[in-house]
Design a protein around this motif. Structure first.
Motif, PDB file in Angstrom:
ATOM      1  N   GLU A   1      50.501  30.306  48.686  1.00  0.00           N
ATOM      2  CA  GLU A   1      50.233  30.942  49.977  1.00  0.00           C
ATOM      3  C   GLU A   1      50.220  32.462  49.819  1.00  0.00           C
ATOM      4  OE1 GLU A   1      52.544  29.360  53.341  1.00  0.00           O
ATOM      5  OE2 GLU A   1      53.167  27.755  51.973  1.00  0.00           O
ATOM      6  N   LYS A   2      49.191  33.086  50.341  1.00  0.00           N
ATOM      7  CA  LYS A   2      49.027  34.544  50.265  1.00  0.00           C
ATOM      8  C   LYS A   2      49.166  35.044  48.827  1.00  0.00           C
ATOM      9  CE  LYS A   2      50.758  35.209  54.974  1.00  0.00           C
ATOM     10  NZ  LYS A   2      51.802  35.813  55.825  1.00  0.00           N
ATOM     11  N   ASP A   3      48.720  34.240  47.902  1.00  0.00           N
ATOM     12  CA  ASP A   3      48.851  34.569  46.482  1.00  0.00           C
ATOM     13  C   ASP A   3      47.553  34.177  45.776  1.00  0.00           C
ATOM     14  OD1 ASP A   3      49.641  35.117  43.902  1.00  0.00           O
ATOM     15  OD2 ASP A   3      51.145  33.515  43.783  1.00  0.00           O
ATOM     16  N   SER A   4      46.663  35.129  45.606  1.00  0.00           N
ATOM     17  CA  SER A   4      45.363  34.826  45.013  1.00  0.00           C
ATOM     18  C   SER A   4      44.867  36.004  44.184  1.00  0.00           C
ATOM     19  CB  SER A   4      44.336  34.485  46.091  1.00  0.00           C
ATOM     20  OG  SER A   4      44.068  35.625  46.900  1.00  0.00           O
ATOM     21  N   ILE A   5      43.947  35.718  43.303  1.00  0.00           N
ATOM     22  CA  ILE A   5      43.263  36.742  42.519  1.00  0.00           C
ATOM     23  C   ILE A   5      41.769  36.495  42.660  1.00  0.00           C
ATOM     24  CG2 ILE A   5      42.757  37.572  40.180  1.00  0.00           C
ATOM     25  CD1 ILE A   5      45.661  37.097  39.455  1.00  0.00           C
ATOM     26  N   THR A   6      41.040  37.547  42.987  1.00  0.00           N
ATOM     27  CA  THR A   6      39.592  37.453  43.131  1.00  0.00           C
ATOM     28  C   THR A   6      38.933  38.059  41.895  1.00  0.00           C
ATOM     29  OG1 THR A   6      39.735  37.557  45.538  1.00  0.00           O
ATOM     30  CG2 THR A   6      37.604  38.084  44.544  1.00  0.00           C
ATOM     31  N   ILE A   7      38.024  37.316  41.303  1.00  0.00           N
ATOM     32  CA  ILE A   7      37.328  37.745  40.093  1.00  0.00           C
ATOM     33  C   ILE A   7      36.012  38.410  40.481  1.00  0.00           C
ATOM     34  CG2 ILE A   7      36.309  37.010  37.907  1.00  0.00           C
ATOM     35  CD1 ILE A   7      39.389  36.835  38.033  1.00  0.00           C
ATOM     36  N   ALA A   8      35.884  39.675  40.108  1.00  0.00           N
ATOM     37  CA  ALA A   8      34.697  40.452  40.463  1.00  0.00           C
ATOM     38  C   ALA A   8      33.501  40.046  39.612  1.00  0.00           C
ATOM     39  CB  ALA A   8      34.993  41.943  40.289  1.00  0.00           C
ATOM     40  N   ASP A   9      32.374  40.717  39.831  1.00  0.00           N
ATOM     41  CA  ASP A   9      31.134  40.367  39.110  1.00  0.00           C
ATOM     42  C   ASP A   9      30.883  41.284  37.915  1.00  0.00           C
ATOM     43  OD1 ASP A   9      30.458  42.722  40.338  1.00  0.00           O
ATOM     44  OD2 ASP A   9      28.547  42.008  41.141  1.00  0.00           O
ATOM     45  N   ASN A  10      31.920  42.051  37.502  1.00  0.00           N
ATOM     46  CA  ASN A  10      31.744  42.922  36.335  1.00  0.00           C
ATOM     47  C   ASN A  10      33.084  43.106  35.630  1.00  0.00           C
ATOM     48  OD1 ASN A  10      32.924  45.803  37.150  1.00  0.00           O
ATOM     49  ND2 ASN A  10      31.929  44.889  38.954  1.00  0.00           N
ATOM     50  N   LEU A  11      33.026  43.352  34.332  1.00  0.00           N
ATOM     51  CA  LEU A  11      34.230  43.376  33.501  1.00  0.00           C
ATOM     52  C   LEU A  11      35.175  44.522  33.858  1.00  0.00           C
ATOM     53  CD1 LEU A  11      35.834  42.139  31.207  1.00  0.00           C
ATOM     54  CD2 LEU A  11      34.449  43.468  29.592  1.00  0.00           C
ATOM     55  N   ASP A  12      34.642  45.686  34.220  1.00  0.00           N
ATOM     56  CA  ASP A  12      35.521  46.816  34.538  1.00  0.00           C
ATOM     57  C   ASP A  12      36.431  46.501  35.723  1.00  0.00           C
ATOM     58  OD1 ASP A  12      34.649  48.396  32.462  1.00  0.00           O
ATOM     59  OD2 ASP A  12      33.126  49.434  33.658  1.00  0.00           O
ATOM     60  N   GLU A  13      35.860  45.926  36.772  1.00  0.00           N
ATOM     61  CA  GLU A  13      36.683  45.575  37.944  1.00  0.00           C
ATOM     62  C   GLU A  13      37.657  44.446  37.619  1.00  0.00           C
ATOM     63  OE1 GLU A  13      35.013  45.314  41.941  1.00  0.00           O
ATOM     64  OE2 GLU A  13      33.155  46.174  41.154  1.00  0.00           O
ATOM     65  N   ILE A  14      37.206  43.490  36.813  1.00  0.00           N
ATOM     66  CA  ILE A  14      38.103  42.386  36.417  1.00  0.00           C
ATOM     67  C   ILE A  14      39.271  42.951  35.609  1.00  0.00           C
ATOM     68  CG2 ILE A  14      38.305  40.248  35.097  1.00  0.00           C
ATOM     69  CD1 ILE A  14      35.275  39.809  35.665  1.00  0.00           C
ATOM     70  N   ALA A  15      38.981  43.882  34.700  1.00  0.00           N
ATOM     71  CA  ALA A  15      40.036  44.498  33.890  1.00  0.00           C
ATOM     72  C   ALA A  15      41.039  45.232  34.776  1.00  0.00           C
ATOM     73  CB  ALA A  15      39.417  45.451  32.878  1.00  0.00           C
ATOM     74  N   ALA A  16      40.547  45.903  35.805  1.00  0.00           N
ATOM     75  CA  ALA A  16      41.445  46.609  36.734  1.00  0.00           C
ATOM     76  C   ALA A  16      42.340  45.610  37.469  1.00  0.00           C
ATOM     77  CB  ALA A  16      40.629  47.425  37.721  1.00  0.00           C
ATOM     78  N   THR A  17      41.768  44.483  37.838  1.00  0.00           N
ATOM     79  CA  THR A  17      42.547  43.424  38.499  1.00  0.00           C
ATOM     80  C   THR A  17      43.638  42.910  37.565  1.00  0.00           C
ATOM     81  OG1 THR A  17      40.663  42.745  39.861  1.00  0.00           O
ATOM     82  CG2 THR A  17      42.414  41.123  39.543  1.00  0.00           C
ATOM     83  N   PHE A  18      43.280  42.708  36.300  1.00  0.00           N
ATOM     84  CA  PHE A  18      44.268  42.263  35.317  1.00  0.00           C
ATOM     85  C   PHE A  18      45.388  43.304  35.186  1.00  0.00           C
ATOM     86  CE2 PHE A  18      43.039  38.612  32.397  1.00  0.00           C
ATOM     87  CZ  PHE A  18      42.193  38.008  33.321  1.00  0.00           C
ATOM     88  N   GLU A  19      45.014  44.564  35.109  1.00  0.00           N
ATOM     89  CA  GLU A  19      46.000  45.640  34.925  1.00  0.00           C
ATOM     90  C   GLU A  19      46.985  45.676  36.092  1.00  0.00           C
ATOM     91  OE1 GLU A  19      47.838  48.626  32.763  1.00  0.00           O
ATOM     92  OE2 GLU A  19      46.141  47.369  32.143  1.00  0.00           O
TER      93      GLU A  19
ATOM     94  N   THR B   1      47.968  43.230  37.720  1.00  0.00           N
ATOM     95  CA  THR B   1      48.809  42.029  37.651  1.00  0.00           C
ATOM     96  C   THR B   1      49.777  42.091  36.483  1.00  0.00           C
ATOM     97  OG1 THR B   1      46.940  40.771  38.566  1.00  0.00           O
ATOM     98  CG2 THR B   1      48.735  39.503  37.601  1.00  0.00           C
ATOM     99  N   GLU B   2      49.312  42.645  35.350  1.00  0.00           N
ATOM    100  CA  GLU B   2      50.153  42.761  34.154  1.00  0.00           C
ATOM    101  C   GLU B   2      49.837  44.074  33.459  1.00  0.00           C
ATOM    102  OE1 GLU B   2      50.313  40.697  29.774  1.00  0.00           O
ATOM    103  OE2 GLU B   2      50.335  39.309  31.486  1.00  0.00           O
ATOM    104  N   LYS B   3      50.795  44.961  33.441  1.00  0.00           N
ATOM    105  CA  LYS B   3      50.580  46.298  32.872  1.00  0.00           C
ATOM    106  C   LYS B   3      50.176  46.190  31.394  1.00  0.00           C
ATOM    107  CE  LYS B   3      52.764  50.873  32.600  1.00  0.00           C
ATOM    108  NZ  LYS B   3      51.579  51.547  33.148  1.00  0.00           N
ATOM    109  N   GLY B   4      49.115  46.919  31.017  1.00  0.00           N
ATOM    110  CA  GLY B   4      48.641  46.920  29.636  1.00  0.00           C
ATOM    111  C   GLY B   4      47.634  45.830  29.320  1.00  0.00           C
ATOM    112  N   SER B   5      47.339  44.980  30.309  1.00  0.00           N
ATOM    113  CA  SER B   5      46.463  43.831  30.034  1.00  0.00           C
ATOM    114  C   SER B   5      44.977  44.180  30.067  1.00  0.00           C
ATOM    115  CB  SER B   5      46.738  42.701  31.030  1.00  0.00           C
ATOM    116  OG  SER B   5      46.416  43.094  32.346  1.00  0.00           O
ATOM    117  N   SER B   6      44.601  45.287  30.692  1.00  0.00           N
ATOM    118  CA  SER B   6      43.174  45.597  30.820  1.00  0.00           C
ATOM    119  C   SER B   6      42.533  45.835  29.454  1.00  0.00           C
ATOM    120  CB  SER B   6      42.951  46.812  31.727  1.00  0.00           C
ATOM    121  OG  SER B   6      43.589  47.957  31.187  1.00  0.00           O
ATOM    122  N   GLN B   7      43.215  46.596  28.605  1.00  0.00           N
ATOM    123  CA  GLN B   7      42.666  46.851  27.273  1.00  0.00           C
ATOM    124  C   GLN B   7      42.640  45.577  26.437  1.00  0.00           C
ATOM    125  OE1 GLN B   7      41.121  49.559  26.298  1.00  0.00           O
ATOM    126  NE2 GLN B   7      40.635  48.571  24.330  1.00  0.00           N
TER     127      GLN B   7
END
Length: 487
Positions: free
Chosen positions: A94-112, A114-120
């Motif tokens: 509930e109220k806990d979701s992740i939306t996957i964008a249509d490009n890698l840069d935005e997806i990487a930002a979403t990962f970051e 959620t977990e620090k250091g994960s974008s790279q």
């Protein structure tokens, strides 16, 4: 010398094979047991709603482009394609979701976030996945699975370790957050096996996801079926529906024709795009290559319980593709692969094509497709279907924060018994043989029968494997093998 070729089935692989064979100059006829073409990619139309009954994800657009380019065409000559933005949404509670964008840069930002250091780490992982994609999709999968030597190239020698590692370990080495792990494990589920049983090399599916994106053909995946049928007919292919194959006629080890709806029709070559196991039951016992024991020992991709639902209102807080990973992934996987049974708490997937495509539902209404992966071969009853519909509806309402059950105009279901009845599917599987290490390339059932001359196979139980893009490739592979072997 051009041949009289008969094709069993009209799924993606059979349609692809028919196009290539007709282009080679052969006389080609397709026989489809159902009333419409497409095999598992049929369409359900009801009360102004339109549903894809089979595949709903359009990934690897380059494979479709390569297919049509082989005939001097483009996908846009036949259907309109749009990239989904966002690609999809994943709920973890509930109220806990992740939306996957249509490009890698935005997806990487979403990962970051959620977990620090994960974008790279993600960008490095996807770079490796792209390298695998270039090797696999642009090269390896276009080989016919005749010899293990097909897998040995300078590129694959550099990655040999990836055939013995697995996706699950690779992802967990880089990422600790459970949500990110599940998102990265999700794409390989299209290959039909648990991430822990899927070789690391198959990370190319992650590039297909984050690198190439998720697309939607206007009017749904059936638009691709219609495109391929139109192309086939333009090339001279004859398509006959409501045509049930009763028997493959074999004389002295040579396929000579078919019994279709009780009537004999002759053929120089037969290609089956139908279920491989079922096709061999159309042969006399002595001409069957694979035994029941063989099939029973294989790891099959899941079956599915599907619901096609018409709603009398628009549904909020969901995207075109929405995944519900709010329960234990491992327990559901065990119920599919280790101890086949109905899962107590199932993961499920929901698709709302009318979010993107106004033709999928009447104005102000929503078309919903819900899918629960299941073990093939388990008991399927109407009572169980209803129990599980109620389970996922209650969770859907709670997680997305809205009431929808009173807004159902109708629901149609499709499950194991239907896969058997409609598609002659072994144990009612939905996706064919899983792509595990021991079921890859030359280790899959062969495109050419070892016991019957002039009998060939194509589709998800042979090479390269399950999924729509591999089906297109499988059709090309079998046509090339026929061309190579023709006298």
């Amino acid at each position: 010398m051009n041949k009289n070729i008969k094709i069993i089935g009209s799924g993606f692989s059979a349609l692809a094979a028919s196009c290539y064979l007709a282009k080679q100059g052969h006389s080609v006829t397709i026989y489809e047991k159902n009333a419409t073409t497409g095999g598992r990619a049929r369409q359900l139309i009801k009360d102004g709603f339109t549903f894809d009954m089979g595949p709903t994800w359009y990934w690897m657009p380059d494979v479709f482009e390569r297919f049509f380019a082989d005939f001097g065409k483009k996908p846009s000559d036949y259907y309109e394609l749009s990239k989904l933005s966002p690609a999809y949404k994943v709920y973890f509670g509930e109220k806990d979701s992740i939306t996957i964008a249509d490009n890698l840069d935005e997806i990487a930002a979403t990962f970051e976030n959620t977990e620090k250091g994960s974008s790279q780490k993600l960008k490095e992982f996807i770079s490796e996945a792209q390298s695998n994609y270039d090797i696999a999709i642009k090269n390896l999968v276009y080989r016919p699975g005749v010899s293990p030597l097909e897998l040995i190239t300078p590129e694959t020698m550099m990655k040999v370790g990836q055939f013995f590692g697995n996706i699950s370990k690779d992802v967990r080495k880089r990422f600790k957050n459970r949500k990110l792990v599940q998102i990265l494990e999700f794409p390989v589920l299209f290959l039909g096996a648990k991430p822990s049983d899927t070789p690391s090399f198959y990370s190319f599916m992650n590039f297909a996801d984050f690198g190439l994106g998720t697309w939607h053909p206007k009017n749904g995946m059936y638009a691709v079926v219609e495109a391929m049928q139109k192309l086939a007919e333009e090339l001279g292919v004859i398509i006959k529906t409501d045509a049930v194959i009763d028997e493959i006629i074999v004389k002295d080890g040579i396929a000579e024709g078919l019994i279709v709806n009780g009537t004999k029709t002759e053929a120089d070559i037969i290609v089956s795009g139908a279920d491989y196991h079922h096709t061999e039951t159309l042969l006399p016992q002595k001409y069957r290559v694979y035994t029941e024991e063989y099939w029973n020992k294989k790891t099959f991709a899941p079956s599915s319980l599907l619901f096609y639902v018409g709603f009398d209102k628009k549904i909020a807080n969901v995207e075109h593709h929405t995944l519900f990973f709010d329960v234990n992934f491992d327990k559901h996987a065990e119920a599919i692969y280790d101890d086949p049974k109905w899962p107590e708490e199932p993961l499920f997937y929901a698709s709302f094509p009318s979010k993107t495509d106004k033709n999928a539902a009447p104005d102000g209404k929503e078309a919903g497709i819900f899918l629960i992966p299941l073990a093939p071969g388990i008991t399927d009853t109407e009572e169980l279907r209803n129990v599980y519909f109620n389970k996922i509806m209650e969770r859907f309402e709670r997680i997305t924060g809205q009431s929808i059950q009173n807004n159902v105009i109708f629901k149609e279901s499709f499950c194991i018994n239907d896969f058997v009845k409609e598609y002659n599917s072994f144990k009612g599987n939905a996706y064919g043989l899983a792509n595990t290490l021991l079921q890859t390339a030359f280790l899959r059932p062969k495109l050419k029968s070892k016991k019957v001359n002039n009998l060939y196979f194509t589709g998800q139980l042979t090479v390269p494997g399950p999924g729509v893009p591999p089906a297109l490739i499988s059709g090309k592979l079998v046509s090339e093998l026929i061309q190579k072997n023709k006298s």
